[in-house]
Scaffold this motif. Structure first.
Motif, PDB file in Angstrom:
ATOM      1  N   GLY A   5       1.141  -1.517   0.292  1.00 50.99           N
ATOM      2  CA  GLY A   5      -0.149   0.225  -0.300  1.00 50.99           C
ATOM      3  C   GLY A   5       0.531   1.256  -0.380  1.00 50.99           C
ATOM      4  N   GLN A   6       1.608   0.790  -0.149  1.00 52.93           N
ATOM      5  CA  GLN A   6       3.466   2.269  -0.216  1.00 52.93           C
ATOM      6  C   GLN A   6       2.304   3.718  -1.034  1.00 52.93           C
ATOM      7  OE1 GLN A   6       5.667   2.953  -3.378  1.00 52.93           O
ATOM      8  NE2 GLN A   6       5.845   4.956  -2.223  1.00 52.93           N
ATOM      9  N   SER A   7       2.119   3.436  -2.390  1.00 51.69           N
ATOM     10  CA  SER A   7       1.713   4.525  -3.353  1.00 51.69           C
ATOM     11  C   SER A   7       0.845   4.736  -2.369  1.00 51.69           C
ATOM     12  CB  SER A   7       1.096   2.952  -5.017  1.00 51.69           C
ATOM     13  OG  SER A   7       2.080   2.328  -5.178  1.00 51.69           O
ATOM     14  N   ILE A   8       0.005   4.978  -1.601  1.00 51.39           N
ATOM     15  CA  ILE A   8      -0.702   5.836  -1.316  1.00 51.39           C
ATOM     16  C   ILE A   8      -0.517   5.910   0.218  1.00 51.39           C
ATOM     17  CG2 ILE A   8      -3.853   6.266  -0.693  1.00 51.39           C
ATOM     18  CD1 ILE A   8      -4.279   3.809  -2.838  1.00 51.39           C
ATOM     19  N   GLY A   9      -0.384   7.159   0.567  1.00 54.17           N
ATOM     20  CA  GLY A   9       0.236   7.928   1.751  1.00 54.17           C
ATOM     21  C   GLY A   9       1.449   8.129   1.950  1.00 54.17           C
TER      22      GLY A   9
END
Length: 446
Positions: A261-265
Motif C-alpha cells: 500500500g506504499q503508493s497511497i499516503g
C-alpha cells in the motif's frame, strides 16, 4: 564491558548452542567481497556539530526522487503525497497511539483501523480485510501459509510474473515450514500457463496483477481452475493505485488478496517502513493473520470499536496462532487512510487514469526509439522494454546524466538471459519534460 556485557564464555556458549564454530560463521551467507576487511577509517571523536556536518555531506551525495526525472518502480512508486497527510499523522494523538496493545482504550486508533479495513475491502473487492501487514512481500508469504491452513495442503505455485523479492520471501518461509513451492520461470510477456500446473496437491496459485513486468492479467480463468481443483487463488499487487482503474481481484474470483500500500499516503522512504494490505472472503476470516477491528455498541447503545479477532501469538492463542506477526503498520496505515479519504472514489479513479495516460504517452515515445523494443501491449503505469546489451549499464549512463530511468530486471533476479530488460514506471509526478529528457538521452545512448 560497559557496552559489551557478555563475556567470552557467554558468547562461546551461545555459538555452541546454535551449532557454529565462531562469530565469522554467522556471516557465511554474506558474499566475501561485501565484508569489511578492517574497521572503517573514522576519527575517534567529533563534536555534535562536526558530526552533523559530516553526515549532511554524506547525505548530499544521494540523488533524491524529487530532484531528477524519476522512472523507478518495480514495487516502490513515486507518487504525490498531499501535505495534509504528514501534518495529520504527526499530531500527538495519532503519533503516540501506534498500535493497540490495550485496544479498547484507544478508540481513535481502532476507528481509523476499522475505516482502513473498509477501504481495503472496497479497493480489493473482498468481504473482509485486516488491520495491515508489515509489507507486501511478507504479506504474500502469510497468504501462502493461510492457504495451506485452509486447504490442508502444502504446495504453492508461484507465477513467473511475481516480483522476485516476493518469491524469495515465500521461498524462505516455505523452506522453514517444510512446504513445497513451484516457482515458474520469469514470464516477461504474460504468456505462462499456470492452469496446467494445478493438481490435486495444490494449495494455492500466487499471481501478481499488474505483474512485475507490467502485464495486466485476467485472473478469472485461473480462479476457476483453482476452485475446480480445491485450491485458492492468491492475487498480489505492488501498485495500489492500479486498483482505481482495473477490475478488482475479488471480482475476478480471488480468495486472498495481498499487496503493498506504499503508493497511497506513504513516501519512498529508502524502502520502508511500508504497509501490507491483506483481504479475504468472509468464510476464511478465522484463518487470516494479523488483527481485525470491528464495530459494536456499548451497554448504553453508543457506537464503539473493538479488536474483534486477534489470533496472534501475543494474545490468547500462543502457539496455535494463525500468525506470528507481532503488530500492524499503524502510522503507515493512518497515512494510507487519510490520503484515501482525501482522494475519495472519484479522486482515486482520476489519479489512476492520469497514471495510465502518462505511462502510455511514455511507452509510445520509447517505441519510436531505434534499438528499443516495447514488450507489453496492456499495462497500467509500468512496462518493460528490451534494450541492446546490459540494461544495468545503460542505467548507469542515464544516472550520469541526471536521469533515474527505471529498474533493470537483473537487479531483481540475476538471470543473465534477461539482462537486457528495463522496467520503467511513469506516475502522475512525471512531466512532459521528464519524458522528453529520458527519450532524448536514450536516443543518444542506445
Amino acid at each position: 564491558m560497559r557496552y559489551l556485557p557478555l563475556t567470552a564464555e557467554d558468547r562461546n556458549a551461545m555459538l555452541a548452542k546454535i551449532g557454529v564454530n565462531g562469530i565469522d560463521d554467522l556471516f557465511a551467507s554474506v558474499p566475501a567481497d561485501k565484508l569489511l576487511k578492517a574497521p572503517p577509517v573514522l576519527p575517534n571523536a567529533k563534536s555534535e556539530m562536526a558530526v552533523e556536518k559530516i553526515m549532511t555531506a554524506f547525505a548530499s551525495r544521494n540523488v533524491t526522487a524529487s530532484s531528477v526525472p524519476f522512472f523507478v518502480g518495480a514495487g516502490a512508486y513515486k507518487h504525490h503525497v498531499p501535505a495534509t497527510v504528514d501534518h495529520l499523522i504527526q499530531r500527538s494523538e495519532f503519533l503516540t497511539s501506534y498500535t493497540p496493545y490495550q485496544p479498547e482504550i484507544a478508540q481513535g486508533t481502532l476507528q481509523y483501523l476499522y475505516e482502513f479495513q473498509t477501504q481495503v475491502a472496497l479497493l480489493t473487492g473482498m468481504e473482509v480485510a485486516n488491520a495491515s501487514m508489515y509489507d507486501g512481500s511478507t504479506g504474500t508469504a502469510e497468504a501462502v501459509l493461510m492457504a495451506h491452513r485452509v486447504t490442508r495442503r502444502s504446495k504453492a505455485i508461484l507465477s513467473g510474473g511475481l516480483h522476485p523479492h516476493y518469491t524469495d520471501v515465500v521461498h524462505t518461509i516455505s523452506k522453514m515450514a517444510g512446504h513445497t513451492e513451484v516457482a515458474m520461470p520469469a514470464d516477461v510477456d504474460g504468456s505462462e500457463d499456470l492452469i496446467a500446473k494445478i493438481d490435486g496437491e495444490t494449495s494455492c496459485v500466487v499471481v501478481q496483477n499488474p505483474d512485475v513486468f507490467g502485464n495486466l492479467r485476467d485472473l478469472t480463468p485461473i480462479a476457476q481452475a483453482c476452485h475446480k481443483a480445491g485450491a485458492l487463488l492468491v492475487a498480489v499487487f505492488t501498485e495500489a493505485v492500479s486498483l482505481g482503474l482495473i477490475k478488482s481481484p475479488g471480482e475476478m474470483g480471488a480468495d486472498i488478496v495481498v499487496g503493498e500500500g506504499q503508493s497511497i499516503g506513504n513516501a519512498l522512504n529508502y524502502g520502508g517502513p511500508y504497509v501490507g494490505l491483506f483481504a479475504t472472503r468472509q468464510k476464511y476470516v478465522r484463518q487470516m493473520p494479523g488483527r481485525l477491528c470491528g464495530q459494536t455498541v456499548d451497554a448504553e447503545g453508543r457506537r464503539g470499536f473493538v479488536l474483534t479477532l486477534s489470533t496472534r501469538e501475543q494474545h490468547i492463542r500462543r502457539d496455535k496462532a494463525t500468525s506470528n506477526i507481532c503488530t500492524n503498520s499503524g502510522l503507515c496505515v493512518l497515512a494510507f487512510t487519510i490520503h484515501m479519504a482525501l482522494l475519495g472514489e472519484k479522486g482515486l479513479r482520476k489519479l489512476a487514469l492520469v497514471n495510465h495516460a502518462n505511462a502510455v504517452k511514455l511507452a509510445e515515445m520509447l517505441a519510436k526509439v531505434k534499438g528499443i523494443e516495447l514488450i507489453q501491449k496492456n499495462f497500467f503505469n509500468e512496462f518493460t522494454i528490451r534494450v541492446p546489451g546490459s540494461a544495468a549499464s545503460l542505467l548507469e549512463k542515464l544516472a550520469a546524466r541526471g536521469i533515474l530511468g527505471g529498474v533493470p530486471y537483473s537487479r531483481l533476479s540475476p538471470n543473465a538471459e534477461l539482462k537486457d530488460l528495463l522496467i520503467i514506471a511513469s506516475t502522475e509526478v512525471n512531466t512532459d519534460e521528464d519524458r522528453t529528457a529520458l527519450v532524448s538521452a536514450l536516443k543518444e545512448l542506445v
